[in-house]
Design an enzyme around this catalytic site. Structure first.
Site, mmCIF file in Angstrom:
data_model
loop_
_atom_site.group_PDB
_atom_site.id
_atom_site.type_symbol
_atom_site.label_atom_id
_atom_site.label_comp_id
_atom_site.label_asym_id
_atom_site.label_seq_id
_atom_site.Cartn_x
_atom_site.Cartn_y
_atom_site.Cartn_z
ATOM 1 N N GLU A 1 -5.266 -8.609 1.076
ATOM 2 C CA GLU A 1 -5.820 -8.280 2.383
ATOM 3 C C GLU A 1 -7.292 -7.931 2.032
ATOM 4 O OE1 GLU A 1 -4.061 -4.975 4.549
ATOM 5 O OE2 GLU A 1 -2.194 -5.574 3.995
ATOM 6 N N GLU B 1 0.786 -1.240 0.093
ATOM 7 C CA GLU B 1 0.136 -0.005 -0.017
ATOM 8 C C GLU B 1 0.535 1.353 -0.120
ATOM 9 O OE1 GLU B 1 -2.743 -0.376 3.354
ATOM 10 O OE2 GLU B 1 -3.651 -2.017 2.275
HETATM 11 O O1 IFM Z 1 -3.999 -2.910 9.177
HETATM 12 C C1 IFM Z 1 -3.929 -2.495 7.847
HETATM 13 C C2 IFM Z 1 -2.827 -3.011 7.062
HETATM 14 O O2 IFM Z 1 -1.565 -2.755 7.861
HETATM 15 C C3 IFM Z 1 -2.664 -2.371 6.018
HETATM 16 N N1 IFM Z 1 -4.159 -2.388 5.045
HETATM 17 C C4 IFM Z 1 -5.144 -2.071 5.830
HETATM 18 C C5 IFM Z 1 -5.376 -2.700 6.980
HETATM 19 C C6 IFM Z 1 -6.345 -2.281 8.135
HETATM 20 O O3 IFM Z 1 -6.613 -1.128 8.275
#
Ligand code: IFM
Length: 479
Positions: A382, A176
């Site tokens: 994710e 990200e």
């Molecule tokens: O916890 C985070 C992660 O580190 C990166 N993506 C989003 C998740 C939830 O906010």
């Protein structure tokens, strides 16, 4: 099995393709703890968490879920759940304290052990090289706004790849980069907490350059490297069917999605992004000859993180209520170059992050990438949700909302696969409750509950449900 190994049969209505990877994800600073042990030096998150008012309850990642000391127990838990893959990040200041020079043998030994434990249980390790924990020394030298940080990243990755590349073939360079750049350097709600729009754009370019250099490092040092980057791609929707709101959506799409996708996959920055940010910095000075060729080195897969859609409107004084920023109270906007756009609360039930639940956004993102940037295997790197979980008197965590969340999103993943999108795997965020950045420990994303006072772990009902999905390679019928 690697993330990019082709799956062998198409999904039927209920099932996922044979060979589909089922994993969970974590990140070093969020779970490891042991912040100053065995030679690890401070990262920007250690510093930021100690800054007054930066993190809820003044929580820090000093201990987190104590994964550093409980790695054997945690890998056994993963095996028990039936996970076929585990996505974790390396702590740069553990591997290369101070962000320069030689590797730290004790730091690498920890990841050696983790990798061996995983392989011993038949779980595919997926390494994220950078999940936001920049060594503080590099921030002191300018952080990601400094071009040299990209080269420092490549040096660090070389150390890690040489040591772990004999056993780990699936690597992702950055997690990200939108968050690293815009939450870290524009809104300031993430480390290093700077509120400098131009620095955020410089950070974008240097993160991308680091990614490209990193892909080169992985190709050189990892036999059969499967390279990727993980982007938090956003499904951006105009609030009203008007040309002005469409234009707002296009603008935000540029600043959230295409600012990363186009340089990586097409070798250029989008014209509209350059135009919308030209008043902030001189891109021609920032981007050196050869940078875009480096950044657009071919990758083997793209990781997609998705949680909630984004609803926008042109700022004309008639927008409905503007949404709270999902990443905490902020006096600065991360939306550099989109001052004339309002961000609205999308419809849908809210998770504890105040993020609306709408799984169709995940379908839209996957389908869009496959249409506009074809021939690239995708993995959902994710997806998950925070809820107010608690241990009930019978010793259960009945997180039915999380099960509903996961089911609806997996249904959309399956729909995308049925429609021909090449999705190779799904990683739930997260394995364990952990340090949720500026929210500290107040937001629980795990499918496994962690009692932070004792560090005891309990499977939530969602973990049991997810195990069943993995075991059957299909979504169970809803009761
Ligand atoms: O916890 C985070 C992660 O580190 C990166 N993506 C989003 C998740 C939830 O906010």
């Amino acid at each position: 099995m690697t993330v990019t190994q082709p799956v062998t049969s198409a999904a039927t209505d209920a099932s996922f393709p044979t060979g589909f990877l089922w994993g969970s994800a974590t990140a070093a600073y969020q779970v490891e703890g042991a912040w100053n042990e065995d030679g690890r030096t401070p990262s920007i998150w250690d510093t930021f968490a100690r800054t007054e008012g930066a993190v809820r309850n003044a929580d820090t990642g000093d201990i987190a879920a104590d994964h550093y000391h409980r790695v054997t127990e945690d890998v056994a838990l993963m095996a028990d759940l039936g996970l076929t893959a585990y996505r974790f990040s390396l702590a740069w200041p553990r591997v290369q304290p101070g962000g320069g020079g030689a590797a730290n043998p004790a730091g690498l030994a920890f990841y050696d052990r983790l990798v061996d434990e995983l392989l011993g249980k038949g779980i595919t390790p997926v390494i994220t090289a950078y999940h936001w924990d920049l060594p503080q020394e590099l921030e002191d030298a300018g952080g990601w706004a400094n071009r040299d940080t990209a080269y420092r990243f490549a040096d660090y990755l070389t150390l890690a790849a040489k040591r772990l590349g004999d056993r780990v073939s699936t690597w992702t360079t950055l997690n990200e980069p939108w968050c690293s750049a815009f939450l870290g350097y524009a809104s300031g709600v993430h480390a290093p907490g700077r509120r400098e729009p131009a620095s955020a754009l410089m950070a974008v370019h240097h993160l991308l350059l680091g990614h490209g250099l990193g892909v080169g490092v992985l190709r050189e040092h990892v036999p059969n490297a499967q390279t990727s980057i993980v982007l938090n791609l956003q499904s951006i929707r105009p609030s009203r069917p008007t040309p002005a709101d469409d234009a707002a959506a296009t603008k935000v799409d540029g600043l959230a999605n295409r600012i990363f996708l186009d340089p990586i996959l097409r070798g250029h920055y989008p014209e509209d992004v350059l135009a919308n940010t030209a008043h902030l910095l001189d891109w021609s000075a920032l981007v050196h000859d050869g940078d875009l060729a480096e950044i657009s080195r071919p990758i083997d897969a793209l990781g997609v993180n998705y949680y909630t859609p984004t609803l926008v409107a042109a700022r004309d004084g008639n927008s409905p209520a503007v949404r709270q920023d999902g990443h905490g109270a902020t006096s600065a906007s991360p939306w550099v170059g989109a001052d004339d756009v309002d961000f609205l609360q999308p419809p849908g039930e809210l998770t504890m992050m105040q993020w609306a639940v709408d799984a169709t956004g995940l379908y839209d993102v996957l389908a869009r990438i496959s249409r506009e940037y074809p021939d690239l295997p995708l993995m959902v790197a994710e997806n998950g949700a925070a809820y107010d979980d608690y241990l009930d008197p019978t010793g259960r965590i009945r997180d039915t909302e999380r099960i509903d969340y996961l089911r609806s999103h997996l249904t959309e993943v399956r729909r995308a696969i049925t429609d021909g999108v090449d999705v190779r795997g799904y990683f739930v965020w997260s394995l364990l409750d952990n340090f949720e950045w500026s929210y500290g420990y107040s937001r629980r994303f795990g499918i496994v509950f962690v009692d932070f006072a004792t560090q005891r772990r309990w499977r939530k009902d969602s973990a049991t449900w997810f195990s069943q999905v993995i075991a059957t390679n299909a979504l169970p019928e809803q009761k």
